[in-house]
Design a protein around this motif. Structure first.
Motif, PDB file in Angstrom:
ATOM      1  N   LEU A  82      50.076  11.924  67.369  1.00 46.21           N
ATOM      2  CA  LEU A  82      49.469  13.248  67.428  1.00 46.21           C
ATOM      3  C   LEU A  82      50.544  14.317  67.633  1.00 46.21           C
ATOM      4  CD1 LEU A  82      46.567  13.970  67.051  1.00 46.21           C
ATOM      5  CD2 LEU A  82      46.277  14.056  69.529  1.00 46.21           C
ATOM      6  N   LYS A  83      51.530  13.988  68.455  1.00 47.50           N
ATOM      7  CA  LYS A  83      52.625  14.919  68.690  1.00 47.50           C
ATOM      8  C   LYS A  83      53.406  15.134  67.386  1.00 47.50           C
ATOM      9  CE  LYS A  83      55.476  16.920  71.775  1.00 47.50           C
ATOM     10  NZ  LYS A  83      55.594  17.105  73.222  1.00 47.50           N
ATOM     11  N   ILE A 133      52.257  14.925  64.351  1.00 50.29           N
ATOM     12  CA  ILE A 133      51.457  15.786  63.475  1.00 50.29           C
ATOM     13  C   ILE A 133      51.496  17.232  63.983  1.00 50.29           C
ATOM     14  CG2 ILE A 133      49.091  16.219  62.689  1.00 50.29           C
ATOM     15  CD1 ILE A 133      48.671  13.152  62.846  1.00 50.29           C
ATOM     16  N   TYR A 186      45.493  17.302  71.630  1.00 49.18           N
ATOM     17  CA  TYR A 186      46.588  16.664  72.356  1.00 49.18           C
ATOM     18  C   TYR A 186      46.390  16.785  73.867  1.00 49.18           C
ATOM     19  CZ  TYR A 186      51.381  15.072  73.168  1.00 49.18           C
ATOM     20  OH  TYR A 186      52.477  14.356  73.566  1.00 49.18           O
ATOM     21  N   GLN A 187      45.763  17.895  74.282  1.00 53.56           N
ATOM     22  CA  GLN A 187      45.517  18.098  75.707  1.00 53.56           C
ATOM     23  C   GLN A 187      44.223  17.434  76.156  1.00 53.56           C
ATOM     24  OE1 GLN A 187      47.849  19.387  77.464  1.00 53.56           O
ATOM     25  NE2 GLN A 187      49.090  20.268  75.839  1.00 53.56           N
ATOM     26  N   GLN A 212      43.593  21.958  81.675  1.00 55.69           N
ATOM     27  CA  GLN A 212      44.951  21.705  81.193  1.00 55.69           C
ATOM     28  C   GLN A 212      45.402  22.822  80.251  1.00 55.69           C
ATOM     29  OE1 GLN A 212      47.071  19.510  82.149  1.00 55.69           O
ATOM     30  NE2 GLN A 212      48.636  19.662  80.553  1.00 55.69           N
ATOM     31  N   ARG A 220      46.185  25.929  82.172  1.00 48.90           N
ATOM     32  CA  ARG A 220      47.489  25.849  82.840  1.00 48.90           C
ATOM     33  C   ARG A 220      48.618  26.112  81.843  1.00 48.90           C
ATOM     34  NH1 ARG A 220      48.745  22.546  87.105  1.00 48.90           N
ATOM     35  NH2 ARG A 220      47.095  22.087  88.554  1.00 48.90           N
ATOM     36  N   GLU A 221      48.489  25.502  80.673  1.00 45.93           N
ATOM     37  CA  GLU A 221      49.547  25.645  79.679  1.00 45.93           C
ATOM     38  C   GLU A 221      49.683  27.092  79.212  1.00 45.93           C
ATOM     39  OE1 GLU A 221      51.654  23.488  79.285  1.00 45.93           O
ATOM     40  OE2 GLU A 221      50.905  21.465  78.897  1.00 45.93           O
ATOM     41  N   LYS A 251      52.027  29.710  80.653  1.00 44.10           N
ATOM     42  CA  LYS A 251      53.461  29.659  80.384  1.00 44.10           C
ATOM     43  C   LYS A 251      53.785  30.499  79.151  1.00 44.10           C
ATOM     44  CE  LYS A 251      53.261  26.175  83.262  1.00 44.10           C
ATOM     45  NZ  LYS A 251      53.569  26.369  84.672  1.00 44.10           N
ATOM     46  N   PHE A 273      55.876  30.023  76.944  1.00 46.03           N
ATOM     47  CA  PHE A 273      56.053  29.136  75.796  1.00 46.03           C
ATOM     48  C   PHE A 273      54.757  29.007  75.005  1.00 46.03           C
ATOM     49  CE2 PHE A 273      55.905  24.267  74.999  1.00 46.03           C
ATOM     50  CZ  PHE A 273      56.100  24.427  73.642  1.00 46.03           C
ATOM     51  N   SER A 279      61.429  27.588  72.869  1.00 48.21           N
ATOM     52  CA  SER A 279      60.905  27.126  74.162  1.00 48.21           C
ATOM     53  C   SER A 279      60.428  25.688  74.134  1.00 48.21           C
ATOM     54  CB  SER A 279      59.716  27.983  74.584  1.00 48.21           C
ATOM     55  OG  SER A 279      60.114  29.304  74.710  1.00 48.21           O
ATOM     56  N   HIS A 297      61.915  23.194  73.128  1.00 49.53           N
ATOM     57  CA  HIS A 297      63.002  22.220  73.227  1.00 49.53           C
ATOM     58  C   HIS A 297      63.767  22.365  74.530  1.00 49.53           C
ATOM     59  CE1 HIS A 297      62.077  22.492  68.963  1.00 49.53           C
ATOM     60  NE2 HIS A 297      62.544  21.255  68.855  1.00 49.53           N
ATOM     61  N   LYS A 298      64.354  21.279  74.983  1.00 52.08           N
ATOM     62  CA  LYS A 298      65.119  21.324  76.229  1.00 52.08           C
ATOM     63  C   LYS A 298      66.505  21.918  75.994  1.00 52.08           C
ATOM     64  CE  LYS A 298      64.802  17.297  78.440  1.00 52.08           C
ATOM     65  NZ  LYS A 298      64.113  16.171  77.795  1.00 52.08           N
ATOM     66  N   VAL A 299      67.070  21.710  74.799  1.00 48.14           N
ATOM     67  CA  VAL A 299      68.318  22.402  74.455  1.00 48.14           C
ATOM     68  C   VAL A 299      68.045  23.242  73.212  1.00 48.14           C
ATOM     69  CG1 VAL A 299      69.845  20.670  75.455  1.00 48.14           C
ATOM     70  CG2 VAL A 299      69.158  20.448  73.081  1.00 48.14           C
TER      71      VAL A 299
END
Lengths: 334, 218
Positions: free
Chosen positions: B42-43, B45, B104-105, B116, B119-120, B123, B125, B176, B178-180
């Motif tokens: 799912l992620k 997609i 996905y949530q 959920q 909460r998201e 942010k 992001f 946002s 991605h971590k880097v």
């Protein structure tokens, strides 16, 4: 009429060991035999070396200590282990690329994890530098434990790790009283590790624990997964596993374990101190600035399209580890 | 007229170019059975639909500067005929991306899922993504023929400048995630920025060629 009378050595079905008490093995068709066992069977002669050369490269990690003993104290029947293929195909190992598919490919292109030397030093009475296989032997071989694994990116797995308790290593090192923290340094080899040729992170990757955390019975050094030597992409041959913390605390491919007096700065904390802290304990009440940590995606659960569950305090190990953080503000010490 | 521009004038061709890449996840998920993609399908997609929306938004925004910069290039002219279709497709992929995100949530309960999502969305992001989606929704609705006529060219144009705001939000949204810092953001949005700068430079030189004094004397 033939009436079959059971022999007295025939056991009833009910006497059989439940399947979950067996050593967990991957459900794949790939042959799995550690190289050392193979060599033992053939002796260390020329035939043995010739045979070893024919073995798949991905088996060339730490192989001492296999087959593993199951440690039933760390086998919660409620935990359904994630498939071997998923654990070994979905990796964050930025040394080999930032895509989760990268490490499986790039960490198996000739990067050697055997032989492997690890250095244990710092404020200890027994500094030593030794081969990874010798270290495993010194630790008395491997045991298998099934742990929850929670990534800071809000997904989780259940992993059968093989290895030894970190506390045993601490005991071997024999820290001096002034040692308060332990740092774990990942290998730095830009020639063979493509990601380290770019500056996306401050190489080498460094992680740290407080000494009492390192001495906790749950802290573990993994040398295998599912009863097999740990694949390169998962951090061969020695990987830190701290199940109540986010996955990034579990430094991979360790070359150095140092005992120090002051709290070290770990790589992600250096990178983004407002997002990643030193403790990194799994905590559903403290969000990442960019996403919620209240729940997590369970890899492999609920069929192809997966499941989601509430994240547990300290990743479900609250009873065992909460005492380590008594009186601490976990919102500040994230 | 070149062969390429002739092909690109055709609506079915553009439709194919829009729909076919969107179906791509089926290949690793069901044909090659890629272990990494199948670990969290799912992620996989979700990210793909997001990327598609992003690429289409950048594409449609590039069309006007392309036409201004190369008014005689038949390929640019051919593509400009499909601006509305490509723009609406960008919205469609963004909507699919958002729908998969809701899925996905999903944790089995409506209350849990809403909690959920709530909460998201606190942010930046996630919020930037949602605001961009709302902008694209407004642009898609105002692209109906009847509405275009009712609004009139000027108002329509003013509203549709919001597409640039959406693009900026989407770029932030993608970084946002991605971590880097993800390099791909540069190759997706970089060309658009270059095109826009070139267009601005070109129209500025045009204005100065005539100049305010010249217009007075005309």
């Amino acid at each position: 009429m033939l009436i079959r009378s059971p022999k007295d050595w025939e056991l009833p079905e009910s006497a059989a060991t439940p399947e979950r008490d067996y050593l967990l093995r991957p459900r794949s068709s790939e042959p799995s035999f550690p190289r050392r066992d193979f060599l033992k069977a053939f002796g260390y002669g020329a035939a043995g070396f010739a045979a070893a050369a024919l073995l798949p490269r991905r088996l060339a990690a730490t192989t001492a200590g296999f087959p593993t003993r199951i440690n039933p104290a760390y086998r919660d029947p409620a935990l359904e282990p994630t498939a071997y293929e998923q654990i070994t195909s979905y990796n964050n190992f930025y040394e080999f690329g930032t895509d989760k598919a990268d490490p499986k490919v790039r960490a198996n292109r000739g990067w050697q994890t055997e032989p492997w030397t690890v250095e244990i030093g710092g404020l200890i009475r027994n500094p030593l530098k030794l081969d990874a296989n010798d270290l495993v032997s010194k630790m008395g071989g491997c045991e298998q434990r099934v742990y929850r694994f929670r990534c800071v990116e809000a997904w989780s797995m259940v992993i059968p790790w093989d290895g030894f308790p970190l506390a045993k290593l601490v005991k071997l090192a024999d820290p001096k009283p002034e040692a308060k923290f332990v740092t774990f340094t990942t290998v730095h080899d830009p020639r063979n590790i493509p990601g380290q040729r770019s500056g996306i992170l401050d190489w080498p990757y460094v992680e740290g624990l407080r000494l009492d955390e390192a001495n906790h019975e749950l802290a573990f050094i993994a040398t295998g997964i599912y009863g097999r030597p740990i694949p390169n992409q998962n951090g061969a041959p020695l990987r830190l596993v701290v199940p109540w913390k986010y996955g990034f605390k579990c430094g991979k491919s360790l070359v150095k374990i140092d005992f120090v007096a002051r709290q070290p700065r770990n790589t992600w904390q250096i990178m983004a101190p407002d997002e990643y802290g030193f403790y990194a304990n799994v905590n559903p009440n403290v969000d990442h600035p960019r996403w919620s940590q209240a729940s997590e995606r369970v890899i492999g659960a609920g069929g192809l399209f997966g499941g989601r569950q509430r994240t547990l305090m300290f990743n479900g190990y609250e009873k065992q580890v909460a005492g380590l953080y008594q009186g601490m503000d976990l919102k500040r010490n994230y | 007229m070149s062969f390429v521009s002739k092909v690109l004038r055709s609506k079915p061709v553009i439709w194919t170019l829009i729909v076919l890449p969107g179906l791509w996840p089926a290949w690793p998920l069901f044909v090659t059975m890629d272990d990494t993609a199948r670990t969290d399908p799912l992620k996989f997609i979700l990210l793909h639909f997001g990327l598609m929306g992003c690429l289409l938004l950048v594409s449609v925004l590039s069309l006007t500067p392309l036409r201004v910069l190369a008014p005689k290039w038949d390929v640019a002219l051919a593509l400009n005929r499909h601006r509305r279709l490509i723009g609406v497709a960008a919205f469609a992929y963004a909507l699919l991306h958002f729908s998969v995100q809701v899925l996905y949530q999903y944790d089995g309960t409506l209350a849990g899922t809403l909690d959920q999502l709530g909460r998201e969305l606190q942010k930046p992001f996630q919020l930037t993504g949602l605001v961009a989606l709302v902008i694209l929704l407004v642009l898609a609705i105002t692209s109906l023929h009847a509405l275009v006529r009712r609004l009139g060219g000027r108002t329509w144009k003013r509203i549709h400048r919001l597409a640039y705001v959406a693009a900026a939000l989407v770029a932030y949204h993608q970084v946002s995630a991605h971590k880097v810092f993800p390099i791909q953001v540069l190759w997706i949005f970089g060309p658009l920025v270059v095109l826009e700068l070139a267009r601005m430079w070109k129209s500025r030189t045009k204005v100065s060629e005539i100049g305010p004094d010249d217009t007075k004397s005309l």
